[in-house]
Design a protein around this motif. Structure first.
Motif, mmCIF file in Angstrom:
data_model
loop_
_atom_site.group_PDB
_atom_site.id
_atom_site.type_symbol
_atom_site.label_atom_id
_atom_site.label_comp_id
_atom_site.label_asym_id
_atom_site.label_seq_id
_atom_site.Cartn_x
_atom_site.Cartn_y
_atom_site.Cartn_z
ATOM 1 N N LEU A 146 0.828 -1.210 0.000
ATOM 2 C CA LEU A 146 0.000 0.000 0.000
ATOM 3 C C LEU A 146 0.862 1.260 0.000
ATOM 4 O O LEU A 146 0.481 2.272 -0.587
ATOM 5 C CB LEU A 146 -0.940 -0.003 1.209
ATOM 6 N N SER A 147 2.032 1.187 0.637
ATOM 7 C CA SER A 147 2.950 2.331 0.676
ATOM 8 C C SER A 147 3.595 2.593 -0.672
ATOM 9 O O SER A 147 4.213 3.638 -0.874
ATOM 10 C CB SER A 147 4.048 2.103 1.727
ATOM 11 N N THR A 148 3.492 1.662 -1.571
ATOM 12 C CA THR A 148 3.938 1.868 -2.943
ATOM 13 C C THR A 148 2.793 2.411 -3.788
ATOM 14 O O THR A 148 2.968 3.350 -4.564
ATOM 15 C CB THR A 148 4.459 0.549 -3.545
ATOM 16 N N LEU A 149 1.623 1.830 -3.639
ATOM 17 C CA LEU A 149 0.458 2.244 -4.428
ATOM 18 C C LEU A 149 -0.018 3.642 -4.058
ATOM 19 O O LEU A 149 -0.318 4.453 -4.945
ATOM 20 C CB LEU A 149 -0.675 1.233 -4.246
ATOM 21 N N SER A 150 -0.087 3.946 -2.777
ATOM 22 C CA SER A 150 -0.673 5.211 -2.323
ATOM 23 C C SER A 150 0.050 6.463 -2.837
ATOM 24 O O SER A 150 -0.610 7.378 -3.330
ATOM 25 C CB SER A 150 -0.762 5.231 -0.796
ATOM 26 N N PRO A 151 1.377 6.538 -2.771
ATOM 27 C CA PRO A 151 2.032 7.749 -3.304
ATOM 28 C C PRO A 151 1.823 7.912 -4.814
ATOM 29 O O PRO A 151 1.669 9.033 -5.296
ATOM 30 C CB PRO A 151 3.513 7.537 -2.992
ATOM 31 N N PHE A 152 1.797 6.798 -5.529
ATOM 32 C CA PHE A 152 1.521 6.882 -6.968
ATOM 33 C C PHE A 152 0.121 7.431 -7.205
ATOM 34 O O PHE A 152 -0.076 8.335 -8.024
ATOM 35 C CB PHE A 152 1.687 5.499 -7.618
ATOM 36 N N LEU A 153 -0.877 6.909 -6.481
ATOM 37 C CA LEU A 153 -2.242 7.408 -6.649
ATOM 38 C C LEU A 153 -2.359 8.857 -6.174
ATOM 39 O O LEU A 153 -3.125 9.634 -6.744
ATOM 40 C CB LEU A 153 -3.236 6.502 -5.926
ATOM 41 N N GLY A 154 -1.585 9.222 -5.164
ATOM 42 C CA GLY A 154 -1.540 10.625 -4.732
ATOM 43 C C GLY A 154 -0.986 11.525 -5.828
ATOM 44 O O GLY A 154 -1.491 12.634 -6.060
ATOM 45 N N TRP A 155 0.045 11.052 -6.523
ATOM 46 C CA TRP A 155 0.599 11.794 -7.664
ATOM 47 C C TRP A 155 -0.464 11.936 -8.749
ATOM 48 O O TRP A 155 -0.579 12.995 -9.373
ATOM 49 C CB TRP A 155 1.834 11.069 -8.199
ATOM 50 N N CYS A 156 -1.256 10.901 -8.960
ATOM 51 C CA CYS A 156 -2.335 10.955 -9.955
ATOM 52 C C CYS A 156 -3.356 12.032 -9.578
ATOM 53 O O CYS A 156 -3.857 12.752 -10.454
ATOM 54 C CB CYS A 156 -3.017 9.603 -10.090
ATOM 55 N N VAL A 157 -3.649 12.170 -8.298
ATOM 56 C CA VAL A 157 -4.566 13.217 -7.837
ATOM 57 C C VAL A 157 -3.939 14.582 -8.075
ATOM 58 O O VAL A 157 -4.572 15.488 -8.648
ATOM 59 C CB VAL A 157 -4.929 13.025 -6.345
ATOM 60 N N THR A 158 -2.694 14.745 -7.683
ATOM 61 C CA THR A 158 -1.986 16.022 -7.855
ATOM 62 C C THR A 158 -1.934 16.438 -9.317
ATOM 63 O O THR A 158 -2.014 17.628 -9.629
ATOM 64 C CB THR A 158 -0.544 15.912 -7.297
ATOM 65 N N ASN A 159 -1.839 15.468 -10.212
ATOM 66 C CA ASN A 159 -1.727 15.753 -11.637
ATOM 67 C C ASN A 159 -3.055 15.624 -12.384
ATOM 68 O O ASN A 159 -3.073 15.521 -13.613
ATOM 69 C CB ASN A 159 -0.659 14.848 -12.259
ATOM 70 N N ALA A 160 -4.151 15.648 -11.647
ATOM 71 C CA ALA A 160 -5.516 15.702 -12.188
ATOM 72 C C ALA A 160 -5.931 14.493 -13.030
ATOM 73 O O ALA A 160 -6.759 14.619 -13.918
ATOM 74 C CB ALA A 160 -5.726 17.005 -12.969
#
Length: 183
Positions: A146-160
């Motif tokens: 989850l600590s790998t998936l979550s930052p990637f998905l957070g980046w997806c949010v930041t980048n719309a």
């Protein structure tokens, strides 16, 4: 199924011509097709394609090394194999992340290196492990995924690319209770 979809489309067009613009399809086949289309990623925006962009940024920023990106990609590939390769990141739900998490928690330790589980999708490996009663991975290991998936998905949010991070609130906090899940 094609005939059913064509009839449904024809009936919806007639309804629109009659002024009933809010007409929804009633066919399960058509509904499933529309849902699949809605959840499909745009060209160049499939989850693994977005991960490659994310990884390139992290490498350029010096926040990741190539070996770390390679390990992260394995985790993202596991998630993508669980939810579907053509999914848009915006369509991923917390329920799907929870189900993936719970399936990971039901996997046997080193399942990829064990002959009994060789080549099985994680859902099947989790079912087989449960039936065999083997020792499963720890919540700490699941949280690493989850600590790998979550930052990637957070980046997806930041980048719309998505509106929210579906991993929020899904990390294991307590490790004393037995872990159950949906597989």
């Amino acid at each position: 199924m094609i005939a059913e979809a064509a009839i449904e489309a024809f009936n919806i067009e007639i309804a629109k011509l009659e002024g009933r613009f809010a007409t929804e399809p009633s066919s399960l086949v058509v509904k499933a097709g529309l849902e699949a289309k809605e959840h499909s990623a745009k060209t160049g925006e499939a989850i693994l394609e977005l991960f490659d962009r994310y990884a390139a940024y992290r490498l350029a920023e010096g926040r990741k090394r190539k070996d770390g990106v390679a390990q992260d990609r394995k985790v993202i590939e596991s998630f993508v194999s669980f939810i579907g390769a053509k999914r848009s990141v915006a369509s991923v739900t917390p329920v799907e992340v929870r189900n993936w998490r719970d399936t990971l928690a039901a996997l046997p330790r080193n399942f990829r290196k064990t002959k009994a589980f060789a080549g099985l999708p994680i859902q099947d490996a989790a079912k087989k492990a449960k039936a065999m009663g083997v020792k499963t991975v720890s919540p700490v290991t699941v949280n690493k995924y989850l600590s790998t998936l979550s930052p990637f998905l957070g980046w997806c949010v930041t980048n719309a690319y998505a509106d929210r991070n579906p991993c929020d609130g899904l990390f294991f906090e307590g490790y004393g209770e037995a872990l159950g899940g949906t597989f």
